[in-house]
Design a protein around this motif. Structure first.
Motif, PDB file in Angstrom:
ATOM      1  N   GLU A  27       0.828  -1.220   0.000  1.00 38.46           N
ATOM      2  CA  GLU A  27       0.000   0.000   0.000  1.00 38.46           C
ATOM      3  C   GLU A  27       0.858   1.263   0.000  1.00 38.46           C
ATOM      4  O   GLU A  27       0.437   2.297  -0.512  1.00 38.46           O
ATOM      5  N   LEU A  28       2.067   1.180   0.553  1.00 40.14           N
ATOM      6  CA  LEU A  28       2.985   2.321   0.556  1.00 40.14           C
ATOM      7  C   LEU A  28       3.720   2.469  -0.777  1.00 40.14           C
ATOM      8  O   LEU A  28       4.489   3.411  -0.961  1.00 40.14           O
ATOM      9  N   GLY A  29       3.511   1.513  -1.695  1.00 37.46           N
ATOM     10  CA  GLY A  29       4.186   1.558  -2.988  1.00 37.46           C
ATOM     11  C   GLY A  29       5.562   0.921  -2.963  1.00 37.46           C
ATOM     12  O   GLY A  29       6.391   1.172  -3.834  1.00 37.46           O
ATOM     13  N   ILE A  30       5.803   0.097  -1.962  1.00 41.38           N
ATOM     14  CA  ILE A  30       7.111  -0.545  -1.789  1.00 41.38           C
ATOM     15  C   ILE A  30       7.112  -1.889  -2.506  1.00 41.38           C
ATOM     16  O   ILE A  30       6.178  -2.680  -2.373  1.00 41.38           O
ATOM     17  N   ASN A  31       8.189  -2.147  -3.242  1.00 40.47           N
ATOM     18  CA  ASN A  31       8.378  -3.430  -3.913  1.00 40.47           C
ATOM     19  C   ASN A  31       9.351  -4.275  -3.095  1.00 40.47           C
ATOM     20  O   ASN A  31      10.414  -3.797  -2.700  1.00 40.47           O
ATOM     21  N   LEU A  32       8.983  -5.530  -2.842  1.00 40.32           N
ATOM     22  CA  LEU A  32       9.860  -6.443  -2.097  1.00 40.32           C
ATOM     23  C   LEU A  32      10.866  -7.092  -3.028  1.00 40.32           C
ATOM     24  O   LEU A  32      10.525  -7.506  -4.132  1.00 40.32           O
ATOM     25  N   ARG A  33      12.087  -7.211  -2.560  1.00 42.76           N
ATOM     26  CA  ARG A  33      13.111  -8.003  -3.236  1.00 42.76           C
ATOM     27  C   ARG A  33      13.276  -9.267  -2.388  1.00 42.76           C
ATOM     28  O   ARG A  33      12.285  -9.928  -2.104  1.00 42.76           O
ATOM     29  N   ASP A  34      14.472  -9.605  -1.963  1.00 46.07           N
ATOM     30  CA  ASP A  34      14.661 -10.795  -1.128  1.00 46.07           C
ATOM     31  C   ASP A  34      13.947 -10.603   0.211  1.00 46.07           C
ATOM     32  O   ASP A  34      14.027  -9.528   0.817  1.00 46.07           O
ATOM     33  N   ALA A  35      13.244 -11.651   0.668  1.00 45.71           N
ATOM     34  CA  ALA A  35      12.511 -11.577   1.933  1.00 45.71           C
ATOM     35  C   ALA A  35      12.565 -12.925   2.625  1.00 45.71           C
ATOM     36  O   ALA A  35      12.621 -13.971   1.978  1.00 45.71           O
ATOM     37  N   THR A  36      12.539 -12.894   3.962  1.00 44.94           N
ATOM     38  CA  THR A  36      12.491 -14.122   4.752  1.00 44.94           C
ATOM     39  C   THR A  36      11.497 -13.942   5.892  1.00 44.94           C
ATOM     40  O   THR A  36      11.265 -12.828   6.357  1.00 44.94           O
ATOM     41  N   PHE A  37      10.934 -15.059   6.323  1.00 40.87           N
ATOM     42  CA  PHE A  37      10.062 -15.092   7.495  1.00 40.87           C
ATOM     43  C   PHE A  37      10.350 -16.379   8.241  1.00 40.87           C
ATOM     44  O   PHE A  37      10.555 -17.428   7.623  1.00 40.87           O
ATOM     45  N   ALA A  38      10.378 -16.301   9.552  1.00 36.66           N
ATOM     46  CA  ALA A  38      10.565 -17.506  10.361  1.00 36.66           C
ATOM     47  C   ALA A  38       9.863 -17.346  11.698  1.00 36.66           C
ATOM     48  O   ALA A  38       9.930 -16.280  12.319  1.00 36.66           O
ATOM     49  N   ALA A  39       9.188 -18.400  12.111  1.00 40.12           N
ATOM     50  CA  ALA A  39       8.704 -18.487  13.485  1.00 40.12           C
ATOM     51  C   ALA A  39       9.877 -18.989  14.313  1.00 40.12           C
ATOM     52  O   ALA A  39      10.537 -19.956  13.947  1.00 40.12           O
ATOM     53  N   LEU A  40      10.171 -18.293  15.389  1.00 38.27           N
ATOM     54  CA  LEU A  40      11.286 -18.641  16.273  1.00 38.27           C
ATOM     55  C   LEU A  40      10.714 -18.801  17.671  1.00 38.27           C
ATOM     56  O   LEU A  40      10.487 -17.813  18.369  1.00 38.27           O
ATOM     57  N   GLY A  41      10.458 -20.041  18.067  1.00 39.85           N
ATOM     58  CA  GLY A  41       9.743 -20.263  19.317  1.00 39.85           C
ATOM     59  C   GLY A  41       8.362 -19.662  19.175  1.00 39.85           C
ATOM     60  O   GLY A  41       7.674 -19.897  18.187  1.00 39.85           O
ATOM     61  N   THR A  42       7.942 -18.831  20.130  1.00 42.22           N
ATOM     62  CA  THR A  42       6.650 -18.160  20.008  1.00 42.22           C
ATOM     63  C   THR A  42       6.793 -16.770  19.394  1.00 42.22           C
ATOM     64  O   THR A  42       5.827 -16.025  19.313  1.00 42.22           O
ATOM     65  N   GLY A  43       8.005 -16.444  18.943  1.00 40.93           N
ATOM     66  CA  GLY A  43       8.248 -15.184  18.260  1.00 40.93           C
ATOM     67  C   GLY A  43       8.294 -15.405  16.764  1.00 40.93           C
ATOM     68  O   GLY A  43       8.238 -16.535  16.273  1.00 40.93           O
ATOM     69  N   ALA A  44       8.415 -14.313  16.018  1.00 38.33           N
ATOM     70  CA  ALA A  44       8.504 -14.400  14.563  1.00 38.33           C
ATOM     71  C   ALA A  44       9.362 -13.256  14.051  1.00 38.33           C
ATOM     72  O   ALA A  44       9.326 -12.142  14.582  1.00 38.33           O
ATOM     73  N   GLU A  45      10.110 -13.576  13.002  1.00 40.42           N
ATOM     74  CA  GLU A  45      11.002 -12.591  12.407  1.00 40.42           C
ATOM     75  C   GLU A  45      10.708 -12.471  10.916  1.00 40.42           C
ATOM     76  O   GLU A  45      10.609 -13.476  10.222  1.00 40.42           O
ATOM     77  N   PHE A  46      10.571 -11.241  10.449  1.00 38.49           N
ATOM     78  CA  PHE A  46      10.381 -10.954   9.029  1.00 38.49           C
ATOM     79  C   PHE A  46      11.451  -9.957   8.640  1.00 38.49           C
ATOM     80  O   PHE A  46      11.660  -8.956   9.330  1.00 38.49           O
ATOM     81  N   SER A  47      12.133 -10.221   7.518  1.00 37.85           N
ATOM     82  CA  SER A  47      13.123  -9.294   6.981  1.00 37.85           C
ATOM     83  C   SER A  47      12.969  -9.244   5.476  1.00 37.85           C
ATOM     84  O   SER A  47      12.703 -10.266   4.842  1.00 37.85           O
ATOM     85  N   ALA A  48      13.163  -8.059   4.910  1.00 34.15           N
ATOM     86  CA  ALA A  48      13.062  -7.920   3.463  1.00 34.15           C
ATOM     87  C   ALA A  48      13.881  -6.731   2.984  1.00 34.15           C
ATOM     88  O   ALA A  48      13.949  -5.699   3.659  1.00 34.15           O
ATOM     89  N   VAL A  49      14.499  -6.921   1.820  1.00 25.41           N
ATOM     90  CA  VAL A  49      15.106  -5.808   1.111  1.00 25.41           C
ATOM     91  C   VAL A  49      13.972  -5.199   0.288  1.00 25.41           C
ATOM     92  O   VAL A  49      13.270  -5.916  -0.438  1.00 25.41           O
ATOM     93  N   CYS A  50      13.782  -3.897   0.434  1.00 22.92           N
ATOM     94  CA  CYS A  50      12.642  -3.228  -0.182  1.00 22.92           C
ATOM     95  C   CYS A  50      13.087  -2.068  -1.062  1.00 22.92           C
ATOM     96  O   CYS A  50      14.033  -1.360  -0.728  1.00 22.92           O
ATOM     97  N   GLU A  51      12.372  -1.894  -2.172  1.00 21.74           N
ATOM     98  CA  GLU A  51      12.561  -0.738  -3.047  1.00 21.74           C
ATOM     99  C   GLU A  51      11.538   0.312  -2.630  1.00 21.74           C
ATOM    100  O   GLU A  51      10.334   0.087  -2.759  1.00 21.74           O
ATOM    101  N   LEU A  52      12.023   1.435  -2.126  1.00 24.52           N
ATOM    102  CA  LEU A  52      11.145   2.507  -1.680  1.00 24.52           C
ATOM    103  C   LEU A  52      10.892   3.505  -2.805  1.00 24.52           C
ATOM    104  O   LEU A  52      11.823   3.854  -3.537  1.00 24.52           O
ATOM    105  N   PRO A  53       9.666   3.996  -2.938  1.00 22.43           N
ATOM    106  CA  PRO A  53       9.426   5.075  -3.894  1.00 22.43           C
ATOM    107  C   PRO A  53      10.194   6.324  -3.435  1.00 22.43           C
ATOM    108  O   PRO A  53      10.474   6.482  -2.251  1.00 22.43           O
ATOM    109  N   GLU A  54      10.539   7.184  -4.370  1.00 19.29           N
ATOM    110  CA  GLU A  54      11.337   8.376  -4.058  1.00 19.29           C
ATOM    111  C   GLU A  54      10.699   9.258  -2.987  1.00 19.29           C
ATOM    112  O   GLU A  54      11.391   9.941  -2.239  1.00 19.29           O
ATOM    113  N   SER A  55       9.392   9.226  -2.885  1.00 13.83           N
ATOM    114  CA  SER A  55       8.678  10.106  -1.950  1.00 13.83           C
ATOM    115  C   SER A  55       8.677   9.580  -0.511  1.00 13.83           C
ATOM    116  O   SER A  55       8.153  10.255   0.376  1.00 13.83           O
ATOM    117  N   LEU A  56       9.268   8.420  -0.252  1.00 10.24           N
ATOM    118  CA  LEU A  56       9.171   7.781   1.054  1.00 10.24           C
ATOM    119  C   LEU A  56      10.549   7.615   1.678  1.00 10.24           C
ATOM    120  O   LEU A  56      11.491   7.171   1.022  1.00 10.24           O
TER     121      LEU A  56
END
Length: 174
Positions: A27-56
């Motif tokens: 919705e922010l106009g961001i394009n995802l490149r490489d991304a990972t998600f993992a549940a770690l115990g009862t926690g969760a981690e999400f990471s992604a390289v993102c292409e941001l629009p110039e206005s953000l």
């Protein structure tokens, strides 16, 4: 040129987490490149390289993610991504390896040393303690890039180590 950012979140795991984060980024106009998600115990981690629009800016992305209800009690960090976003040759996965059985302290270190010895690069690593009829089972999954000239001996060394430790080992060449 589009600015690149690394978006990282860590929070309690819950249903809808990935769709909440990725939908908001879209919705922010961001394009995802490489991304990972993992549940770690009862926690969760999400990471992604993102292409941001110039206005953000990265600060605006971080503030908007922090305000999301799905990220309540989350650690959210958005920083400029200064590495080349195009993966190099060592990121090309050539083999998938799964080792499982009883937990063996130092197993990840031992197997990763074997990969280093044969100039293999670990591209992805997933380790989990899983419930089993006999108690618990430890499962390791590696996605690796092994130079062709070292593949046979590297895979044999991993299989021999697993056998020596009474673990199951499956390999898949891609």
């Amino acid at each position: 040129m589009t600015d690149l950012a690394l978006v990282s979140t860590f929070c309690p795991d819950r249903v809808g987490l990935v769709s909440g984060i990725t939908g908001h980024l879209f919705e922010l106009g961001i394009n995802l490149r490489d991304a990972t998600f993992a549940a770690l115990g009862t926690g969760a981690e999400f990471s992604a390289v993102c292409e941001l629009p110039e206005s953000l800016t990265v600060a605006e992305v971080e503030a908007s993610l922090t305000a999301l209800p799905v990220l309540a009690r989350a650690q959210v960090k958005v920083t400029p991504f200064t590495f080349d976003p195009i993966p190099g040759p060592h990121a090309l996965v050539t083999h998938r390896i799964e080792v499982s059985g009883g937990d063996q302290p130092g197993l990840v270190a031992r197997l990763s040393e074997i990969f280093t010895q044969f100039e293999a690069n670990i591209v992805r690593l997933d380790a989990q303690t899983l419930p089993d009829r006999a108690g618990e089972r430890y499962s390791l999954r590696f996605s690796v890039s092994i130079p062709a000239e070292h593949a046979a001996t590297c895979l044999a060394a991993v299989a021999n180590t697993a056998e020596m430790l009474a673990l199951n080992c499956k390999t898949e060449s891609l």
